[in-house]
Write a protein that holds these residues in place. Structure first.
Motif, PDB file in Angstrom:
ATOM      1  N   LEU A  89     -40.539  14.882 -34.931  1.00  0.00           N
ATOM      2  CA  LEU A  89     -40.162  15.496 -36.206  1.00  0.00           C
ATOM      3  C   LEU A  89     -39.280  16.734 -36.029  1.00  0.00           C
ATOM      4  CD1 LEU A  89     -43.615  15.329 -38.055  1.00  0.00           C
ATOM      5  CD2 LEU A  89     -41.735  13.685 -38.168  1.00  0.00           C
ATOM      6  N   GLY A  90     -39.431  17.417 -34.902  1.00  0.00           N
ATOM      7  CA  GLY A  90     -38.715  18.672 -34.744  1.00  0.00           C
ATOM      8  C   GLY A  90     -37.477  18.615 -33.882  1.00  0.00           C
ATOM      9  N   VAL A  91     -37.353  17.595 -33.011  1.00  0.00           N
ATOM     10  CA  VAL A  91     -36.230  17.549 -32.075  1.00  0.00           C
ATOM     11  C   VAL A  91     -35.326  16.353 -32.351  1.00  0.00           C
ATOM     12  CG1 VAL A  91     -35.561  17.429 -29.648  1.00  0.00           C
ATOM     13  CG2 VAL A  91     -37.590  18.742 -30.311  1.00  0.00           C
ATOM     14  N   HIS A  92     -35.888  15.141 -32.274  1.00  0.00           N
ATOM     15  CA  HIS A  92     -35.062  13.934 -32.364  1.00  0.00           C
ATOM     16  C   HIS A  92     -34.887  13.430 -33.798  1.00  0.00           C
ATOM     17  CE1 HIS A  92     -35.280  13.767 -28.031  1.00  0.00           C
ATOM     18  NE2 HIS A  92     -36.597  13.761 -28.078  1.00  0.00           N
ATOM     19  N   LEU A 142     -36.895  10.865 -42.974  1.00  0.00           N
ATOM     20  CA  LEU A 142     -36.444  11.624 -44.133  1.00  0.00           C
ATOM     21  C   LEU A 142     -36.304  13.107 -43.775  1.00  0.00           C
ATOM     22  CD1 LEU A 142     -38.666  10.035 -46.938  1.00  0.00           C
ATOM     23  CD2 LEU A 142     -36.262   9.568 -46.445  1.00  0.00           C
ATOM     24  N   ALA A 143     -35.311  13.734 -44.327  1.00  0.00           N
ATOM     25  CA  ALA A 143     -35.089  15.157 -44.055  1.00  0.00           C
ATOM     26  C   ALA A 143     -36.260  16.016 -44.521  1.00  0.00           C
ATOM     27  CB  ALA A 143     -33.801  15.619 -44.721  1.00  0.00           C
ATOM     28  N   THR A 144     -37.009  15.527 -45.501  1.00  0.00           N
ATOM     29  CA  THR A 144     -38.170  16.280 -45.976  1.00  0.00           C
ATOM     30  C   THR A 144     -39.321  16.273 -44.979  1.00  0.00           C
ATOM     31  OG1 THR A 144     -38.885  14.272 -47.152  1.00  0.00           O
ATOM     32  CG2 THR A 144     -37.637  15.910 -48.407  1.00  0.00           C
ATOM     33  N   SER A 145     -39.240  15.435 -43.961  1.00  0.00           N
ATOM     34  CA  SER A 145     -40.286  15.370 -42.941  1.00  0.00           C
ATOM     35  C   SER A 145     -39.930  16.143 -41.673  1.00  0.00           C
ATOM     36  CB  SER A 145     -40.581  13.909 -42.563  1.00  0.00           C
ATOM     37  OG  SER A 145     -41.033  13.178 -43.683  1.00  0.00           O
ATOM     38  N   TYR A 146     -38.759  16.785 -41.656  1.00  0.00           N
ATOM     39  CA  TYR A 146     -38.365  17.541 -40.476  1.00  0.00           C
ATOM     40  C   TYR A 146     -39.317  18.720 -40.262  1.00  0.00           C
ATOM     41  CZ  TYR A 146     -33.794  15.190 -40.324  1.00  0.00           C
ATOM     42  OH  TYR A 146     -32.790  14.269 -40.236  1.00  0.00           O
ATOM     43  N   LEU A 147     -39.581  19.007 -38.989  1.00  0.00           N
ATOM     44  CA  LEU A 147     -40.299  20.225 -38.652  1.00  0.00           C
ATOM     45  C   LEU A 147     -39.283  21.365 -38.636  1.00  0.00           C
ATOM     46  CD1 LEU A 147     -43.223  20.961 -37.905  1.00  0.00           C
ATOM     47  CD2 LEU A 147     -42.550  20.847 -35.506  1.00  0.00           C
ATOM     48  N   PRO A 148     -39.491  22.402 -39.440  1.00  0.00           N
ATOM     49  CA  PRO A 148     -38.454  23.436 -39.594  1.00  0.00           C
ATOM     50  C   PRO A 148     -38.099  24.106 -38.273  1.00  0.00           C
ATOM     51  CG  PRO A 148     -40.144  23.656 -41.280  1.00  0.00           C
ATOM     52  CD  PRO A 148     -40.655  22.662 -40.301  1.00  0.00           C
ATOM     53  N   GLU A 149     -36.820  24.405 -38.106  1.00  0.00           N
ATOM     54  CA  GLU A 149     -36.353  25.133 -36.925  1.00  0.00           C
ATOM     55  C   GLU A 149     -36.551  26.634 -37.126  1.00  0.00           C
ATOM     56  OE1 GLU A 149     -32.320  23.999 -36.459  1.00  0.00           O
ATOM     57  OE2 GLU A 149     -32.782  22.045 -35.555  1.00  0.00           O
ATOM     58  N   ILE A 150     -36.788  27.328 -36.033  1.00  0.00           N
ATOM     59  CA  ILE A 150     -36.977  28.780 -36.091  1.00  0.00           C
ATOM     60  C   ILE A 150     -35.630  29.490 -36.153  1.00  0.00           C
ATOM     61  CG2 ILE A 150     -37.918  30.782 -34.874  1.00  0.00           C
ATOM     62  CD1 ILE A 150     -40.051  28.999 -33.719  1.00  0.00           C
ATOM     63  N   PHE A 151     -34.670  29.008 -35.371  1.00  0.00           N
ATOM     64  CA  PHE A 151     -33.325  29.579 -35.347  1.00  0.00           C
ATOM     65  C   PHE A 151     -32.307  28.494 -35.675  1.00  0.00           C
ATOM     66  CE2 PHE A 151     -35.777  31.851 -32.024  1.00  0.00           C
ATOM     67  CZ  PHE A 151     -35.838  33.098 -32.637  1.00  0.00           C
ATOM     68  N   THR A 152     -31.221  28.897 -36.301  1.00  0.00           N
ATOM     69  CA  THR A 152     -30.184  27.938 -36.661  1.00  0.00           C
ATOM     70  C   THR A 152     -29.319  27.528 -35.476  1.00  0.00           C
ATOM     71  OG1 THR A 152     -28.712  29.778 -37.263  1.00  0.00           O
ATOM     72  CG2 THR A 152     -30.070  28.806 -39.015  1.00  0.00           C
ATOM     73  N   SER A 209     -30.432  26.943 -32.404  1.00  0.00           N
ATOM     74  CA  SER A 209     -31.232  26.302 -31.365  1.00  0.00           C
ATOM     75  C   SER A 209     -32.112  25.231 -31.984  1.00  0.00           C
ATOM     76  CB  SER A 209     -32.093  27.349 -30.645  1.00  0.00           C
ATOM     77  OG  SER A 209     -33.007  26.731 -29.776  1.00  0.00           O
ATOM     78  N   ARG A 210     -32.547  24.273 -31.149  1.00  0.00           N
ATOM     79  CA  ARG A 210     -33.484  23.251 -31.597  1.00  0.00           C
ATOM     80  C   ARG A 210     -34.929  23.732 -31.552  1.00  0.00           C
ATOM     81  NH1 ARG A 210     -32.460  17.650 -28.672  1.00  0.00           N
ATOM     82  NH2 ARG A 210     -32.853  18.966 -26.836  1.00  0.00           N
ATOM     83  N   LEU A 211     -35.135  24.977 -31.179  1.00  0.00           N
ATOM     84  CA  LEU A 211     -36.482  25.533 -31.150  1.00  0.00           C
ATOM     85  C   LEU A 211     -37.084  25.498 -32.553  1.00  0.00           C
ATOM     86  CD1 LEU A 211     -38.580  26.963 -29.327  1.00  0.00           C
ATOM     87  CD2 LEU A 211     -37.601  29.126 -30.087  1.00  0.00           C
TER      88      LEU A 211
END
Length: 245
Positions: free
Chosen positions: A153-156, A71-81, A83-85
């Protein structure tokens, strides 16, 4: 709320990592087995077990060996738009600095340091070596589970078969190069991360193979291991000279 879903998913990953390493930790505390051998062997079981679950139980219809997107609500937020960081970097930095403070300023951290460097001395000083070793292994498994949760959660944004090829060994090399210092591990980890990412561009832009990075890592391991052996031999010889009358 999105933040609650992310925290719950990371908590589950932490519990799963601690639970998986509980068996090697028990055998270490109960039968004094070598935790390096037992954890490496359990890695293969974990990889094959998760591969089975991914392929035969949770595979995305018509896709590769991966689960459906989370679910999109479980994504780990990205620091920059651009980059995947993501905030996994912040979590790693906080863990490293927190570990350094615990080892330096707390009684429990001092006990863990003594158990790692001089277990007999720690035992004579009243430290429960078996319990400390069990707890440290559980914490290490929890951190490993957290790392897997951050990657998922943050990359894949899904669980993929073989999503972390060699990450654990890279972390081990970074810790060896940092001589066990949590703060120094930050810089060695960034160094090895740059090597791994640079290897892809190396193969694209030049005629060199990216396996040369593996050779460089192996040379670093040999150098660090040789340094440790020479240091131990020097300490041993100094001790013998000190106690000769």
């Amino acid at each position: 709320p999105a933040g609650i879903h992310t925290l719950a998913a990371l908590a589950l990953a932490i519990v799963a990592g601690a639970a998986w390493v509980a068996i090697p930790a028990y055998f270490r505390a109960r039968y004094n087995t070598n935790e390096v051998v037992s954890t490496i062997l359990s890695n293969y079981v974990a990889v094959l077990l998760t591969s089975y679950f991914t392929i035969f139980l949770f595979k995305r219809p018509g896709g590769w060996s991966e689960t459906p997107p989370i679910l999109a609500t479980s994504y780990l937020p990205e620091i920059f738009t651009f980059s995947r960081l993501n905030w996994g970097l912040v979590i790693g930095l906080v863990l490293a600095v927190g570990a350094a403070l615990v080892f330096r300023y707390t009684r429990w951290g001092y006990g863990v340091t003594m158990v790692g460097s001089a277990p007999k001395f720690a035992e004579y000083g009243g430290v429960n070596v078996k319990r400390q070793g069990f707890l440290v292994l559980l914490l290490s498994g929890a951190v490993g589970g957290l790392a897997g949760g951050v990657e998922t959660l943050g990359v894949h944004h899904r669980f993929m078969e073989g999503f972390a090829p060699g990450f654990g060994f890279d972390g081990l090399i970074a810790a060896l190069l940092a001589n066990g210092s949590p703060v120094a591990t930050i810089f060695t980890a960034l160094f090895f991360g740059a090597l791994r990412n640079g290897s892809l561009l190396l193969e694209v832009d030049t005629s060199a193979s990216r396996e040369i990075i593996t050779v460089i890592q192996a040379l670093i391991i040999l150098s660090v291991s040789a340094q440790v052996l020479v240091r131990k031999r020097g300490d041993s010889q100094a001790g013998e000279r000190r106690w000769k009358f």
